[in-house]
Design an enzyme around this catalytic site. Structure first.
Site, PDB file in Angstrom:
ATOM      1  N   LYS A  31      -6.804   4.909   0.444  1.00  0.00           N
ATOM      2  CA  LYS A  31      -8.224   4.692   0.781  1.00  0.00           C
ATOM      3  C   LYS A  31      -8.564   5.299   2.146  1.00  0.00           C
ATOM      4  O   LYS A  31      -9.589   5.943   2.307  1.00  0.00           O
ATOM      5  CB  LYS A  31      -8.563   3.184   0.796  1.00  0.00           C
ATOM      6  CG  LYS A  31      -8.302   2.476  -0.536  1.00  0.00           C
ATOM      7  CD  LYS A  31      -8.789   1.034  -0.518  1.00  0.00           C
ATOM      8  CE  LYS A  31      -8.052   0.140   0.461  1.00  0.00           C
ATOM      9  NZ  LYS A  31      -6.659  -0.163   0.103  1.00  0.00           N
ATOM     10  N   ARG A 106     -13.202  -7.547  -0.412  1.00  0.00           N
ATOM     11  CA  ARG A 106     -11.848  -7.846  -0.876  1.00  0.00           C
ATOM     12  C   ARG A 106     -11.793  -9.174  -1.631  1.00  0.00           C
ATOM     13  O   ARG A 106     -10.720  -9.562  -2.082  1.00  0.00           O
ATOM     14  CB  ARG A 106     -10.953  -7.977   0.351  1.00  0.00           C
ATOM     15  CG  ARG A 106      -9.866  -6.916   0.490  1.00  0.00           C
ATOM     16  CD  ARG A 106      -9.181  -7.206   1.808  1.00  0.00           C
ATOM     17  NE  ARG A 106      -7.954  -6.521   2.005  1.00  0.00           N
ATOM     18  CZ  ARG A 106      -7.808  -5.399   2.690  1.00  0.00           C
ATOM     19  NH1 ARG A 106      -8.868  -4.783   3.182  1.00  0.00           N
ATOM     20  NH2 ARG A 106      -6.627  -4.898   2.889  1.00  0.00           N
ATOM     21  N   ARG A 145       4.364   5.097   6.020  1.00  0.00           N
ATOM     22  CA  ARG A 145       3.091   5.495   6.638  1.00  0.00           C
ATOM     23  C   ARG A 145       3.178   5.478   8.163  1.00  0.00           C
ATOM     24  O   ARG A 145       3.709   4.546   8.760  1.00  0.00           O
ATOM     25  CB  ARG A 145       2.001   4.544   6.156  1.00  0.00           C
ATOM     26  CG  ARG A 145       0.661   4.767   6.812  1.00  0.00           C
ATOM     27  CD  ARG A 145      -0.445   4.180   6.015  1.00  0.00           C
ATOM     28  NE  ARG A 145      -0.494   2.731   6.087  1.00  0.00           N
ATOM     29  CZ  ARG A 145      -1.462   2.001   5.527  1.00  0.00           C
ATOM     30  NH1 ARG A 145      -2.429   2.599   4.851  1.00  0.00           N
ATOM     31  NH2 ARG A 145      -1.456   0.696   5.623  1.00  0.00           N
ATOM     32  N   ARG A 178       2.316   0.726  11.609  1.00  0.00           N
ATOM     33  CA  ARG A 178       1.555  -0.531  11.661  1.00  0.00           C
ATOM     34  C   ARG A 178       2.474  -1.742  11.491  1.00  0.00           C
ATOM     35  O   ARG A 178       3.334  -1.727  10.623  1.00  0.00           O
ATOM     36  CB  ARG A 178       0.503  -0.524  10.545  1.00  0.00           C
ATOM     37  CG  ARG A 178      -0.904  -0.300  11.065  1.00  0.00           C
ATOM     38  CD  ARG A 178      -1.886  -0.130   9.955  1.00  0.00           C
ATOM     39  NE  ARG A 178      -1.915  -1.228   8.997  1.00  0.00           N
ATOM     40  CZ  ARG A 178      -2.747  -1.282   7.953  1.00  0.00           C
ATOM     41  NH1 ARG A 178      -3.599  -0.294   7.745  1.00  0.00           N
ATOM     42  NH2 ARG A 178      -2.738  -2.293   7.127  1.00  0.00           N
ATOM     43  N   ARG A 189       0.762  -8.761   1.166  1.00  0.00           N
ATOM     44  CA  ARG A 189      -0.515  -8.051   1.003  1.00  0.00           C
ATOM     45  C   ARG A 189      -0.763  -7.732  -0.476  1.00  0.00           C
ATOM     46  O   ARG A 189      -1.882  -7.840  -0.958  1.00  0.00           O
ATOM     47  CB  ARG A 189      -0.515  -6.767   1.843  1.00  0.00           C
ATOM     48  CG  ARG A 189      -0.706  -7.086   3.332  1.00  0.00           C
ATOM     49  CD  ARG A 189      -0.249  -5.951   4.239  1.00  0.00           C
ATOM     50  NE  ARG A 189      -0.956  -4.720   4.035  1.00  0.00           N
ATOM     51  CZ  ARG A 189      -0.478  -3.517   4.394  1.00  0.00           C
ATOM     52  NH1 ARG A 189       0.711  -3.420   4.977  1.00  0.00           N
ATOM     53  NH2 ARG A 189      -1.189  -2.438   4.198  1.00  0.00           N
TER      54      ARG A 189
HETATM   55  P1  ADP Z   1      -4.540  -2.178   3.620  1.00  0.00           P
HETATM   56  O1  ADP Z   1      -5.686  -1.889   2.702  1.00  0.00           O
HETATM   57  O2  ADP Z   1      -3.690  -0.989   3.852  1.00  0.00           O
HETATM   58  O3  ADP Z   1      -3.758  -3.397   3.217  1.00  0.00           O
HETATM   59  P2  ADP Z   1      -6.340  -2.809   5.895  1.00  0.00           P
HETATM   60  O4  ADP Z   1      -6.180  -2.060   7.145  1.00  0.00           O
HETATM   61  O5  ADP Z   1      -7.532  -2.555   5.050  1.00  0.00           O
HETATM   62  O6  ADP Z   1      -4.998  -2.584   5.068  1.00  0.00           O
HETATM   63  O7  ADP Z   1      -6.310  -4.393   6.206  1.00  0.00           O
HETATM   64  C1  ADP Z   1      -5.299  -4.977   6.971  1.00  0.00           C
HETATM   65  C2  ADP Z   1      -5.491  -6.497   7.009  1.00  0.00           C
HETATM   66  O8  ADP Z   1      -6.778  -6.814   7.586  1.00  0.00           O
HETATM   67  C3  ADP Z   1      -5.493  -7.212   5.667  1.00  0.00           C
HETATM   68  O9  ADP Z   1      -4.186  -7.493   5.214  1.00  0.00           O
HETATM   69  C4  ADP Z   1      -6.303  -8.473   6.008  1.00  0.00           C
HETATM   70  O10 ADP Z   1      -5.523  -9.420   6.715  1.00  0.00           O
HETATM   71  C5  ADP Z   1      -7.356  -7.960   6.975  1.00  0.00           C
HETATM   72  N1  ADP Z   1      -8.592  -7.559   6.266  1.00  0.00           N
HETATM   73  C6  ADP Z   1      -9.120  -6.310   6.242  1.00  0.00           C
HETATM   74  N2  ADP Z   1     -10.244  -6.269   5.512  1.00  0.00           N
HETATM   75  C7  ADP Z   1     -10.448  -7.537   5.049  1.00  0.00           C
HETATM   76  C8  ADP Z   1     -11.437  -8.143   4.220  1.00  0.00           C
HETATM   77  N3  ADP Z   1     -12.453  -7.430   3.719  1.00  0.00           N
HETATM   78  N4  ADP Z   1     -11.318  -9.472   3.959  1.00  0.00           N
HETATM   79  C9  ADP Z   1     -10.325 -10.188   4.449  1.00  0.00           C
HETATM   80  N5  ADP Z   1      -9.346  -9.682   5.229  1.00  0.00           N
HETATM   81  C10 ADP Z   1      -9.396  -8.372   5.539  1.00  0.00           C
END
Ligand code: ADP
Length: 237
Positions: A31, A106, A145, A178, A189
């Site tokens: 993404k 999400r 990554r 990360r 996750r």
């Molecule tokens: P990825 O999609 O690679 O898992 P992100 O960088 O999008 O990682 O998100 C990292 C973390 O940030 C998630 O595991 C969550 O804890 C938090 N997070 C990000 N976006 C949301 C969301 N829309 N709702 C709830 N938690 C979120």
């Protein structure tokens, strides 16, 4: 790094998307990589809720302090916190001609809240790009990554390594791993994704706004598929 957005006419005539575009898919689906390319071409802001939280954590804000332990465990941040942050962000003038979400919504509650916001703001029909991948390939993508500290350019030490170890090809800055890209947190996750985010596929499918993209293809091919969908939607509006 090969860049499918680099053709000279790429941005010709494209002024925003006039709507919310959502990249939906599991962690590691690509993404972030695609978001960088799309936002460059269509001149819309890239709204990554994960990046917003990481920025708040770096700055030590109250929001960052709330999000940090949850992110470290691979859990989701509560909806009210995410929604408050997103509403503030999309009220900014750069979001008037549309925006691209990466990592949001999400949960079903976040999706329903976004529908209301888009309705109130009279935005065009939302487009959801579902990045379909085989879960088995994702662990390698995520543990490998590396992300550039300055510009957010994304590499993978197995499949898309930088020319020099630990250094970004684009801007020479340091590449970071990360803290939530470790095997134990990645498993959490995935569990959060399966339980809370996967239901969004049906939510958007029944509303007729979901387009599936084969995200197992190489990154340039994925970009080409996404461009076809978005250009089609722009031509039809
Ligand atoms: P990825 O999609 O690679 O898992 P992100 O960088 O999008 O990682 O998100 C990292 C973390 O940030 C998630 O595991 C969550 O804890 C938090 N997070 C990000 N976006 C949301 C969301 N829309 N709702 C709830 N938690 C979120």
């Amino acid at each position: 790094m090969a860049d499918a957005t680099a053709d000279p006419g790429a941005s010709g005539g494209l002024q925003g998307l006039g709507r919310a575009v959502i990249l939906l898919g599991p962690p590691g689906a690509g993404k972030g990589t695609q978001a960088q390319r799309i936002t460059q071409r269509y001149r819309v802001p890239h709204l990554s809720t994960g990046d917003m939280f990481r920025d708040n954590i770096r700055r030590g804000t109250p929001l960052g302090l709330q999000a940090k332990p949850l992110m470290e465990r691979g859990e989701l941040v509560p909806d009210e916190i995410v929604l408050g942050m997103v509403e503030d962000r999309i009220a900014q003038p750069d979001c008037w001609t549309g925006f691209l979400f990466d990592g949001f919504p999400r949960t079903l509650a976040q999706a329903a809240a976004l529908d209301q916001i888009c309705g109130r703001r009279k935005l065009g029909r939302t487009i959801v790009l579902y990045m379909a991948v085989e879960q088995a390939s994702l662990m390698r993508r995520l543990t490998g990554r590396r992300i550039c500290k300055a510009g957010g350019h994304i590499y993978n030490i197995y499949d898309r390594p930088p020319r020099r170890d630990g250094i970004c090809d684009e801007d020479g800055s340091e590449l970071i791993h990360r803290p939530d890209d470790t095997e134990a947190v990645i498993k959490e996750r995935f569990a959060a994704y399966d339980a809370q985010t996967l239901p969004l596929v049906d939510y958007y499918r029944v509303r007729g706004v979901l387009s599936s993209v084969d995200a197992m293809a190489d990154a340039d091919a994925v970009t080409a598929s996404i461009r076809k969908i978005l250009d089609g939607a722009i031509a039809a509006q």
